[in-house]
Scaffold this motif. Structure first.
Motif, PDB file in Angstrom:
ATOM      1  N   ALA A   1     153.230  30.920  17.641  1.00 57.40           N
ATOM      2  CA  ALA A   1     153.543  32.008  18.282  1.00 57.40           C
ATOM      3  C   ALA A   1     152.210  32.761  19.401  1.00 57.40           C
ATOM      4  CB  ALA A   1     154.577  32.921  17.627  1.00 57.40           C
ATOM      5  N   GLY A   2     152.530  32.332  20.374  1.00 58.39           N
ATOM      6  CA  GLY A   2     151.415  33.303  21.297  1.00 58.39           C
ATOM      7  C   GLY A   2     152.134  35.110  21.032  1.00 58.39           C
ATOM      8  N   ILE A   3     150.414  35.054  21.093  1.00 58.14           N
ATOM      9  CA  ILE A   3     150.267  36.337  21.391  1.00 58.14           C
ATOM     10  C   ILE A   3     149.490  36.472  22.290  1.00 58.14           C
ATOM     11  CG2 ILE A   3     149.705  36.784  18.534  1.00 58.14           C
ATOM     12  CD1 ILE A   3     146.903  37.388  19.349  1.00 58.14           C
ATOM     13  N   GLY A   4     149.969  38.228  23.171  1.00 62.25           N
ATOM     14  CA  GLY A   4     149.484  38.371  23.889  1.00 62.25           C
ATOM     15  C   GLY A   4     149.390  38.429  26.025  1.00 62.25           C
ATOM     16  N   GLU A   5     149.840  36.544  25.368  1.00 63.79           N
ATOM     17  CA  GLU A   5     149.969  36.102  26.886  1.00 63.79           C
ATOM     18  C   GLU A   5     151.460  36.098  27.379  1.00 63.79           C
ATOM     19  OE1 GLU A   5     148.056  33.599  28.193  1.00 63.79           O
ATOM     20  OE2 GLU A   5     146.725  34.394  26.783  1.00 63.79           O
ATOM     21  N   GLY A   6     151.115  36.831  28.868  1.00 66.35           N
ATOM     22  CA  GLY A   6     151.982  37.016  29.494  1.00 66.35           C
ATOM     23  C   GLY A   6     153.125  38.524  29.384  1.00 66.35           C
ATOM     24  N   GLN A   7     152.203  38.896  28.362  1.00 64.28           N
ATOM     25  CA  GLN A   7     152.530  40.493  28.159  1.00 64.28           C
ATOM     26  C   GLN A   7     152.446  41.664  29.597  1.00 64.28           C
ATOM     27  OE1 GLN A   7     151.452  42.215  24.527  1.00 64.28           O
ATOM     28  NE2 GLN A   7     153.103  40.830  23.174  1.00 64.28           N
ATOM     29  N   THR A   8     151.127  41.379  30.025  1.00 60.47           N
ATOM     30  CA  THR A   8     150.896  42.201  30.790  1.00 60.47           C
ATOM     31  C   THR A   8     149.704  41.383  31.526  1.00 60.47           C
ATOM     32  OG1 THR A   8     150.989  44.354  30.159  1.00 60.47           O
ATOM     33  CG2 THR A   8     149.660  44.553  32.009  1.00 60.47           C
ATOM     34  N   GLU A   9     150.233  41.114  33.143  1.00 65.80           N
ATOM     35  CA  GLU A   9     149.825  40.422  33.830  1.00 65.80           C
ATOM     36  C   GLU A   9     147.582  40.638  33.901  1.00 65.80           C
ATOM     37  OE1 GLU A   9     148.846  38.855  38.472  1.00 65.80           O
ATOM     38  OE2 GLU A   9     151.194  38.896  37.778  1.00 65.80           O
ATOM     39  N   GLY A  10     146.601  39.673  33.433  1.00 70.13           N
ATOM     40  CA  GLY A  10     145.770  39.951  33.668  1.00 70.13           C
ATOM     41  C   GLY A  10     145.544  40.570  32.125  1.00 70.13           C
ATOM     42  N   SER A  11     145.811  41.242  31.118  1.00 72.03           N
ATOM     43  CA  SER A  11     145.821  40.908  29.815  1.00 72.03           C
ATOM     44  C   SER A  11     145.632  40.098  28.579  1.00 72.03           C
ATOM     45  CB  SER A  11     146.910  42.318  29.331  1.00 72.03           C
ATOM     46  OG  SER A  11     146.646  43.065  30.350  1.00 72.03           O
ATOM     47  N   SER A  12     144.663  40.606  27.903  1.00 73.38           N
ATOM     48  CA  SER A  12     144.814  39.750  26.738  1.00 73.38           C
ATOM     49  C   SER A  12     144.223  39.961  25.596  1.00 73.38           C
ATOM     50  CB  SER A  12     143.164  38.738  26.613  1.00 73.38           C
ATOM     51  OG  SER A  12     142.421  40.124  26.630  1.00 73.38           O
ATOM     52  N   ALA A  13     144.778  39.719  24.379  1.00 70.72           N
ATOM     53  CA  ALA A  13     145.285  40.252  23.253  1.00 70.72           C
ATOM     54  C   ALA A  13     143.902  40.391  22.039  1.00 70.72           C
ATOM     55  CB  ALA A  13     146.174  39.818  22.223  1.00 70.72           C
ATOM     56  N   VAL A  14     143.653  41.099  20.755  1.00 71.47           N
ATOM     57  CA  VAL A  14     143.054  42.494  20.527  1.00 71.47           C
ATOM     58  C   VAL A  14     143.485  41.596  19.423  1.00 71.47           C
ATOM     59  CG1 VAL A  14     140.883  43.066  19.373  1.00 71.47           C
ATOM     60  CG2 VAL A  14     141.599  43.307  22.148  1.00 71.47           C
ATOM     61  N   LEU A  15     143.025  40.431  18.319  1.00 69.76           N
ATOM     62  CA  LEU A  15     144.326  40.339  17.007  1.00 69.76           C
ATOM     63  C   LEU A  15     143.202  40.886  16.139  1.00 69.76           C
ATOM     64  CD1 LEU A  15     145.711  38.512  15.561  1.00 69.76           C
ATOM     65  CD2 LEU A  15     143.923  37.082  14.918  1.00 69.76           C
ATOM     66  N   LEU A  16     143.902  41.512  14.924  1.00 74.18           N
ATOM     67  CA  LEU A  16     143.438  43.122  14.383  1.00 74.18           C
ATOM     68  C   LEU A  16     143.688  42.781  13.264  1.00 74.18           C
ATOM     69  CD1 LEU A  16     144.582  46.144  16.330  1.00 74.18           C
ATOM     70  CD2 LEU A  16     142.415  45.341  16.416  1.00 74.18           C
ATOM     71  N   LYS A  17     144.235  41.718  13.020  1.00 74.04           N
ATOM     72  CA  LYS A  17     145.284  41.454  10.636  1.00 74.04           C
ATOM     73  C   LYS A  17     145.908  40.297  11.228  1.00 74.04           C
ATOM     74  CE  LYS A  17     147.028  43.624   6.641  1.00 74.04           C
ATOM     75  NZ  LYS A  17     147.257  44.833   6.504  1.00 74.04           N
ATOM     76  N   LEU A  18     146.213  39.601  10.138  1.00 70.84           N
ATOM     77  CA  LEU A  18     146.670  37.878   9.852  1.00 70.84           C
ATOM     78  C   LEU A  18     147.080  38.538   8.484  1.00 70.84           C
ATOM     79  CD1 LEU A  18     143.883  35.191  10.676  1.00 70.84           C
ATOM     80  CD2 LEU A  18     146.485  36.088  12.014  1.00 70.84           C
ATOM     81  N   THR A  19     148.320  37.942   7.569  1.00 70.92           N
ATOM     82  CA  THR A  19     148.524  38.442   6.325  1.00 70.92           C
ATOM     83  C   THR A  19     149.712  37.395   6.678  1.00 70.92           C
ATOM     84  OG1 THR A  19     148.739  40.872   7.183  1.00 70.92           O
ATOM     85  CG2 THR A  19     149.849  39.504   5.012  1.00 70.92           C
ATOM     86  N   ALA A  20     149.483  36.679   5.535  1.00 71.61           N
ATOM     87  CA  ALA A  20     150.088  35.600   5.053  1.00 71.61           C
ATOM     88  C   ALA A  20     151.093  35.722   3.384  1.00 71.61           C
ATOM     89  CB  ALA A  20     148.891  34.024   4.486  1.00 71.61           C
ATOM     90  N   SER A  21     152.430  35.402   3.785  1.00 72.48           N
ATOM     91  CA  SER A  21     153.217  36.400   2.581  1.00 72.48           C
ATOM     92  C   SER A  21     154.136  34.911   2.185  1.00 72.48           C
ATOM     93  CB  SER A  21     154.267  37.082   3.007  1.00 72.48           C
ATOM     94  OG  SER A  21     154.161  36.581   4.014  1.00 72.48           O
TER      95      SER A  21
END
Length: 160
Positions: free
Chosen positions: A140-160
């Protein structure tokens, strides 16, 4: 903890009877040292080696339950993988359901799940929080294309 308290009282009583004030002072020091050692057994969930990982790989791993661990991205390995602009991929091995790790990874854009776990990636884009659910074996893509020129900061991963 209660057992240490009982042992300390028993030691203080025995010391007072057998050796006077000197023995009492020594026993109190021993009890204080034992209590201090016990306090360090409290889990704080701090990620082991976080300072070195930050210095070597520019990823701030904050806390975790010890079951989602950063590992080398071996070709063909069944791992959770995170991609971030300008860096090599980061991989995590999940040892059980409910495993989690918190972090700050800037410029994150893609999360791959291993074949056994559903992976949830919590992130922010321009201060707005969001999550992506990645099915086993998916991406899954995260952050891309949500706001032009912005990037995501990954804060947490959970595996269930």
């Amino acid at each position: 903890m209660r057992l240490l308290g009982y042992l300390a009282v028993a030691g203080l009583t025995a010391g007072a009877v057998l050796g006077g004030a000197g023995a009492v002072a020594a026993t109190r020091a021993d009890a204080a040292a034992a209590a201090e050692e016990t306090a360090s057994l409290v889990e704080d969930f701090a990620y082991p080696g976080a300072e070195k990982i930050l210095a070597d790989r520019d990823i701030l791993l904050k806390k975790g339950d010890g079951r989602l661990l950063l590992t080398d991205c071996a070709v063909g390995a069944d791992l959770i993988q995170v991609r971030s602009r300008g860096r090599d991929p980061f991989c995590f091995e999940a040892a059980g359901s409910g495993a989690w790790v918190t972090m700050e990874l800037s410029d994150a854009f893609l999360v791959f799940s291993d074949s056994e776990h559903t992976t949830v990636a919590d992130y922010t884009v321009d201060g707005v929080s969001d999550s992506a659910v990645v099915e086993p074996g998916g991406a899954a893509g995260i952050g891309e294309g949500q706001t032009e020129g912005s990037s995501a900061v990954l804060l947490k991963l959970t595996a269930s």
